[in-house]
Design a protein around this motif. Structure first.
Motif, PDB file in Angstrom:
ATOM      1  N   ASN A   1       0.733  -1.090  -0.175  1.00 50.29           N
ATOM      2  CA  ASN A   1      -0.015  -0.259   0.244  1.00 50.29           C
ATOM      3  C   ASN A   1       0.951   1.393  -0.205  1.00 50.29           C
ATOM      4  OD1 ASN A   1      -2.444   1.367   0.085  1.00 50.29           O
ATOM      5  ND2 ASN A   1      -2.492   1.622   2.400  1.00 50.29           N
ATOM      6  N   ALA A   2       1.978   1.119  -0.782  1.00 52.27           N
ATOM      7  CA  ALA A   2       3.051   2.140  -0.655  1.00 52.27           C
ATOM      8  C   ALA A   2       2.739   3.484  -1.250  1.00 52.27           C
ATOM      9  CB  ALA A   2       4.360   1.731  -1.347  1.00 52.27           C
ATOM     10  N   TYR A   3       1.991   3.423  -2.424  1.00 57.79           N
ATOM     11  CA  TYR A   3       1.653   4.929  -2.871  1.00 57.79           C
ATOM     12  C   TYR A   3       0.076   4.958  -3.186  1.00 57.79           C
ATOM     13  CZ  TYR A   3       6.587   5.173  -3.234  1.00 57.79           C
ATOM     14  OH  TYR A   3       8.077   5.254  -3.152  1.00 57.79           O
ATOM     15  N   SER A   4      -0.704   4.627  -2.279  1.00 57.34           N
ATOM     16  CA  SER A   4      -2.019   4.904  -2.384  1.00 57.34           C
ATOM     17  C   SER A   4      -2.540   6.180  -2.502  1.00 57.34           C
ATOM     18  CB  SER A   4      -2.853   4.174  -1.041  1.00 57.34           C
ATOM     19  OG  SER A   4      -4.068   4.584  -1.215  1.00 57.34           O
ATOM     20  N   GLY A   5      -2.853   6.597  -3.733  1.00 57.01           N
ATOM     21  CA  GLY A   5      -3.195   7.862  -4.080  1.00 57.01           C
ATOM     22  C   GLY A   5      -2.155   8.728  -4.597  1.00 57.01           C
ATOM     23  N   ASN A   6      -1.054   8.107  -4.820  1.00 59.93           N
ATOM     24  CA  ASN A   6       0.188   8.908  -5.161  1.00 59.93           C
ATOM     25  C   ASN A   6       0.772   8.144  -6.199  1.00 59.93           C
ATOM     26  OD1 ASN A   6       0.663  11.426  -3.266  1.00 59.93           O
ATOM     27  ND2 ASN A   6      -0.076   9.960  -2.127  1.00 59.93           N
ATOM     28  N   ASN A   7       2.033   8.521  -6.681  1.00 60.26           N
ATOM     29  CA  ASN A   7       2.392   7.841  -7.797  1.00 60.26           C
ATOM     30  C   ASN A   7       3.872   7.278  -7.600  1.00 60.26           C
ATOM     31  OD1 ASN A   7       0.557   8.870  -9.904  1.00 60.26           O
ATOM     32  ND2 ASN A   7       1.629  10.962  -9.602  1.00 60.26           N
ATOM     33  N   GLY A   8       3.980   5.796  -7.675  1.00 62.73           N
ATOM     34  CA  GLY A   8       5.272   5.160  -7.526  1.00 62.73           C
ATOM     35  C   GLY A   8       6.166   5.289  -8.932  1.00 62.73           C
TER      36      GLY A   8
ATOM     37  N   SER B   1      -3.849  16.814  -2.012  1.00 71.48           N
ATOM     38  CA  SER B   1      -5.550  16.806  -2.231  1.00 71.48           C
ATOM     39  C   SER B   1      -5.916  15.723  -1.167  1.00 71.48           C
ATOM     40  CB  SER B   1      -5.974  16.057  -3.765  1.00 71.48           C
ATOM     41  OG  SER B   1      -7.356  16.163  -3.428  1.00 71.48           O
ATOM     42  N   GLY B   2      -5.771  15.862   0.065  1.00 68.08           N
ATOM     43  CA  GLY B   2      -6.235  15.255   1.175  1.00 68.08           C
ATOM     44  C   GLY B   2      -5.645  13.793   1.421  1.00 68.08           C
ATOM     45  N   THR B   3      -4.311  13.797   1.128  1.00 66.57           N
ATOM     46  CA  THR B   3      -3.537  12.635   1.232  1.00 66.57           C
ATOM     47  C   THR B   3      -3.400  12.402   2.748  1.00 66.57           C
ATOM     48  OG1 THR B   3      -1.980  13.282  -0.622  1.00 66.57           O
ATOM     49  CG2 THR B   3      -1.257  11.512   0.822  1.00 66.57           C
ATOM     50  N   PRO B   4      -3.726  11.334   3.219  1.00 67.81           N
ATOM     51  CA  PRO B   4      -3.870  10.859   4.575  1.00 67.81           C
ATOM     52  C   PRO B   4      -2.326  11.084   5.341  1.00 67.81           C
ATOM     53  CG  PRO B   4      -4.862   9.177   3.479  1.00 67.81           C
ATOM     54  CD  PRO B   4      -4.284  10.206   2.269  1.00 67.81           C
ATOM     55  N   THR B   5      -2.340  11.274   6.483  1.00 63.66           N
ATOM     56  CA  THR B   5      -1.021  11.445   7.197  1.00 63.66           C
ATOM     57  C   THR B   5      -0.065  10.315   7.171  1.00 63.66           C
ATOM     58  OG1 THR B   5      -2.046  13.182   8.580  1.00 63.66           O
ATOM     59  CG2 THR B   5      -0.024  12.080   9.465  1.00 63.66           C
ATOM     60  N   ASN B   6      -0.985   9.077   7.318  1.00 64.99           N
ATOM     61  CA  ASN B   6       0.066   7.929   7.359  1.00 64.99           C
ATOM     62  C   ASN B   6       0.624   7.546   5.951  1.00 64.99           C
ATOM     63  OD1 ASN B   6      -2.680   7.247   6.246  1.00 64.99           O
ATOM     64  ND2 ASN B   6      -2.182   4.977   6.293  1.00 64.99           N
ATOM     65  N   ILE B   7       0.084   8.145   4.886  1.00 70.28           N
ATOM     66  CA  ILE B   7       0.565   7.958   3.583  1.00 70.28           C
ATOM     67  C   ILE B   7       1.650   9.072   3.432  1.00 70.28           C
ATOM     68  CG2 ILE B   7       0.260   8.241   1.108  1.00 70.28           C
ATOM     69  CD1 ILE B   7      -0.865   5.682   2.271  1.00 70.28           C
ATOM     70  N   ILE B   8       1.430  10.270   3.831  1.00 69.86           N
ATOM     71  CA  ILE B   8       2.717  11.236   3.782  1.00 69.86           C
ATOM     72  C   ILE B   8       3.757  10.678   4.541  1.00 69.86           C
ATOM     73  CG2 ILE B   8       3.207  13.559   4.574  1.00 69.86           C
ATOM     74  CD1 ILE B   8       0.454  14.494   4.101  1.00 69.86           C
ATOM     75  N   ASN B   9       3.622  10.032   5.783  1.00 71.20           N
ATOM     76  CA  ASN B   9       4.648   9.478   6.548  1.00 71.20           C
ATOM     77  C   ASN B   9       5.358   8.096   5.964  1.00 71.20           C
ATOM     78  OD1 ASN B   9       4.424  11.832   8.194  1.00 71.20           O
ATOM     79  ND2 ASN B   9       2.705  10.650   9.546  1.00 71.20           N
ATOM     80  N   SER B  10       5.091   7.704   5.103  1.00 72.59           N
ATOM     81  CA  SER B  10       5.521   6.490   4.589  1.00 72.59           C
ATOM     82  C   SER B  10       5.853   6.497   3.109  1.00 72.59           C
ATOM     83  CB  SER B  10       4.584   5.133   4.697  1.00 72.59           C
ATOM     84  OG  SER B  10       3.422   5.394   3.921  1.00 72.59           O
ATOM     85  N   THR B  11       5.697   7.574   2.500  1.00 71.70           N
ATOM     86  CA  THR B  11       6.023   7.436   1.008  1.00 71.70           C
ATOM     87  C   THR B  11       7.142   8.477   0.758  1.00 71.70           C
ATOM     88  OG1 THR B  11       4.245   9.264   0.729  1.00 71.70           O
ATOM     89  CG2 THR B  11       3.654   6.877   0.131  1.00 71.70           C
ATOM     90  N   GLY B  12       7.498   8.719  -0.605  1.00 71.34           N
ATOM     91  CA  GLY B  12       8.972   9.422  -0.832  1.00 71.34           C
ATOM     92  C   GLY B  12       9.895   7.965  -1.305  1.00 71.34           C
TER      93      GLY B  12
ATOM     94  N   GLY C   1       5.897  16.403   3.493  1.00 66.56           N
ATOM     95  CA  GLY C   1       6.030  15.391   2.551  1.00 66.56           C
ATOM     96  C   GLY C   1       6.415  15.862   1.137  1.00 66.56           C
ATOM     97  N   LYS C   2       6.120  17.281   0.804  1.00 68.61           N
ATOM     98  CA  LYS C   2       6.322  17.932  -0.454  1.00 68.61           C
ATOM     99  C   LYS C   2       7.800  17.893  -0.980  1.00 68.61           C
ATOM    100  CE  LYS C   2       2.377  19.088  -2.209  1.00 68.61           C
ATOM    101  NZ  LYS C   2       1.570  18.565  -3.475  1.00 68.61           N
ATOM    102  N   ASP C   3       8.704  17.791  -0.090  1.00 64.88           N
ATOM    103  CA  ASP C   3      10.098  17.708  -0.362  1.00 64.88           C
ATOM    104  C   ASP C   3      10.610  16.332  -0.897  1.00 64.88           C
ATOM    105  OD1 ASP C   3       9.876  20.234   0.505  1.00 64.88           O
ATOM    106  OD2 ASP C   3      11.236  20.149   2.188  1.00 64.88           O
ATOM    107  N   ASN C   4       9.715  15.532  -0.618  1.00 68.95           N
ATOM    108  CA  ASN C   4      10.136  14.075  -1.020  1.00 68.95           C
ATOM    109  C   ASN C   4       9.327  13.496  -1.943  1.00 68.95           C
ATOM    110  OD1 ASN C   4      11.848  13.303   1.625  1.00 68.95           O
ATOM    111  ND2 ASN C   4      10.317  14.609   2.487  1.00 68.95           N
ATOM    112  N   ASN C   5       8.868  14.295  -3.336  1.00 65.29           N
ATOM    113  CA  ASN C   5       8.536  14.081  -4.386  1.00 65.29           C
ATOM    114  C   ASN C   5       9.619  13.418  -5.411  1.00 65.29           C
ATOM    115  OD1 ASN C   5       6.645  13.728  -6.441  1.00 65.29           O
ATOM    116  ND2 ASN C   5       6.511  15.822  -6.873  1.00 65.29           N
ATOM    117  N   PHE C   6      10.108  12.264  -5.219  1.00 65.23           N
ATOM    118  CA  PHE C   6      11.264  11.497  -5.836  1.00 65.23           C
ATOM    119  C   PHE C   6      10.648  10.906  -7.151  1.00 65.23           C
ATOM    120  CE2 PHE C   6      12.448  11.417  -1.411  1.00 65.23           C
ATOM    121  CZ  PHE C   6      13.454  12.559  -1.611  1.00 65.23           C
ATOM    122  N   ARG C   7      11.681  10.873  -8.174  1.00 67.51           N
ATOM    123  CA  ARG C   7      11.397  10.455  -9.351  1.00 67.51           C
ATOM    124  C   ARG C   7      12.313   9.107  -9.753  1.00 67.51           C
ATOM    125  NH1 ARG C   7       7.994  13.774 -11.624  1.00 67.51           N
ATOM    126  NH2 ARG C   7       8.144  13.451 -13.693  1.00 67.51           N
TER     127      ARG C   7
END
Length: 291
Positions: A5-12, A32-43, A83-89
């Motif tokens: 469930n690594a990038y739910s609502g976001n892009n891997g 757009s309403g990304t849950p805190t638990n997703i922000i704290n686990s993605t990047g 979380g915005k600084d961890n938008n990696f590609r």
């Protein structure tokens, strides 16, 4: 199969298997309403092959612009939205060290990062405490301050310990594509502990020049904006061959869906002269075009 469930609502955007675990990079906080638990686990993330779908995602370190000094104030930058600084590609592993890039969005810094300690890949046990830092010499300007001449890195490939090639996809604006000094494949060289960009391989990419695609509306014809993911090989004659996927600009509402190209670029590994590099050319290995 490894459910996550690594990038739910976001892009891997990237994944690699090393030392028995998966390392992944992708978007964090789509605003757009990304849950805190997703922000704290993605990047940047780590996952075990075959793990249960119920496994809680594990973030590998985190970066914040508060780690950098604002030259106008002499103090650390104020924090961005979580979380915005961890938008990696892009992502690569070289000499048992993990590297990622950030190249999009209006927050953070578009640049190349080292994840964890050099020579030691993060593990499940120490992932959350891994440091993420900008490679010495790479850009530290905030993404919100960039213009058409800025850096938008994506894929990265090490030819050796002192030569790093970076795919730069351009800023996504059609009017800027033909004049970008950074888009294409950048060559960076390490000397005295600091990386320096020696030149950008662009010849033959035809940046900003629209091309036709069979059975495709001419009104939507795309143009190459730069290079996204790359890989490469070192040849026996002292050259390297870099393979890359082009990015595009067009009037298409979803430029990511444009027909793009697979290209190969040859460079002399030891060369440091931009004039010599400019004589090389891009070869189109294949067109990923709709027909």
């Amino acid at each position: 199969m490894t459910p996550t469930n690594a990038y739910s609502g976001n892009n891997g955007r990237a994944a690699m298997l090393a030392n028995g675990v998966y390392y992944m990079a992708g978007n964090n906080n789509n605003g757009s309403g990304t849950p805190t638990n997703i922000i704290n686990s993605t990047g940047v993330e780590i996952a075990s092959p075959g793990q249960s779908i119920a496994t809680v995602p594990t973030q590998v370190g985190t970066f914040s612009i508060t780690q950098l000094m604002d030259p106008t104030t002499g103090k650390p930058y104020a924090a961005d939205k979580a979380g915005k600084d961890n938008n990696f590609r892009g992502m690569t592993i070289f000499n048992n060290t993990l590297y990622v890039t950030k190249g999009s969005g209006g927050n953070g810094v578009n640049t190349v990062y080292q994840v964890g300690t050099a020579g030691t890949l993060p593990s499940l046990a120490n992932a959350t405490s891994a440091a993420i830092s900008i490679l010495p010499g790479f850009p530290t300007i905030l993404a919100k301050n960039l213009d058409a001449t800025g850096n938008y890195p994506f894929g990265i490939w090490f030819a050796n310990a002192t030569t790093l090639y970076v795919g730069d996809e351009g800023d996504g604006t059609a009017a800027d594509a033909a004049k970008s000094p950074a888009a294409g494949v950048q060559k960076w060289v390490l000397s005295g502990g600091t990386w320096t960009r020696v030149y950008v391989l662009q010849n033959g990419l035809n940046l900003g020049v629209p091309y036709g695609v069979a059975n495709y509306p001419a009104s939507l014809n795309p143009a190459t904006d730069g290079i996204r993911n790359i890989t490469g090989k070192v040849n026996s004659d002292g050259t390297v061959t870099i393979y890359g996927i082009t990015s595009t600009v067009s009037t298409n509402g979803d430029q990511g869906a444009d027909p793009n190209k697979l290209v190969s670029i040859t460079d002399v590994l030891a060369n440091m002269d931009p004039a010599v590099a400019a004589k090389g050319a891009v070869h189109y290995a294949a067109d990923r075009r709709r027909g």
